[in-house]
Every structure is written in C-alpha cells, then in structure tokens.
Design a protein around this motif. Structure first.
Motif, short mmCIF file in Angstrom:
data_model
loop_
_atom_site.label_atom_id
_atom_site.label_comp_id
_atom_site.label_asym_id
_atom_site.label_seq_id
_atom_site.Cartn_x
_atom_site.Cartn_y
_atom_site.Cartn_z
N ASP A 167 13.76 21.45 1.39
CA ASP A 167 13.05 20.31 1.97
C ASP A 167 11.57 20.51 1.72
O ASP A 167 11.04 21.62 1.88
CB ASP A 167 13.25 20.22 3.49
CG ASP A 167 14.64 19.76 3.88
OD1 ASP A 167 15.27 19.04 3.08
OD2 ASP A 167 15.10 20.14 4.97
N THR A 172 8.37 20.02 3.35
CA THR A 172 7.99 19.74 4.74
C THR A 172 6.52 19.39 4.90
O THR A 172 6.14 18.85 5.94
CB THR A 172 8.33 20.94 5.64
OG1 THR A 172 7.65 22.09 5.16
CG2 THR A 172 9.83 21.18 5.67
N CYS A 200 7.69 24.11 0.59
CA CYS A 200 9.13 23.92 0.44
C CYS A 200 9.86 24.90 1.36
O CYS A 200 9.56 26.09 1.38
CB CYS A 200 9.57 24.17 -0.99
SG CYS A 200 8.91 22.97 -2.15
#
Length: 72
Positions: free
Chosen positions: A7, A9, A26
């Motif tokens: 993800d 973020t 990440c």
C-alpha cells in the motif's frame, strides 16, 4: 515469492526552483521482497506537473531507490 502486495500510505512532494522531489512510503504486505517497505524517492524536472507525476509515474514507485525525506 508467494502472495505479496503493498500500500502507498503517504506521498510527499518538495517543490524546488529547478526540480520536484517525490517521496512515497510503501507498506509491504505478505511475502514481499526486501526493499519494498519504506520510503522511495525520485527527482523530476520542474517542467513535469505534479498531477502528471501522480498519474503516470508514482505507480512504479517500488522500483525507485529508497531514501527518507528529511525532517526539516
């Protein structure tokens, strides 16, 4: 390598007179290779608008070198 993903973020842009720095954090999930987790960094020329960086280039951020933004 098994089931792996990440993800994004956080995305940070530092706009300088001659270039734009882009930092992406990440968060690795599953069986990710070493080097996925953490901050990734790339410099773009000032002529490329930030919206184009987000649309076209950030998706490949895990391929960028790792570097943390300074906490100035």
């Amino acid at each position: 390598m098994g089931k792996a993903s990440y993800d994004m973020t956080e995305v940070r842009f530092l706009i300088k007179p001659d270039f734009t720095e882009c930092y992406v954090f990440c968060e690795a999930k599953g069986d990710c290779p070493i080097g996925v987790q953490g901050w990734h960094y790339k410099v773009y020329p000032k002529e490329i608008p930030i919206i184009d960086i987000v649309k076209e280039y950030v998706k490949d951020c895990v391929l960028w070198p790792q570097k943390s933004p300074s906490e100035e």
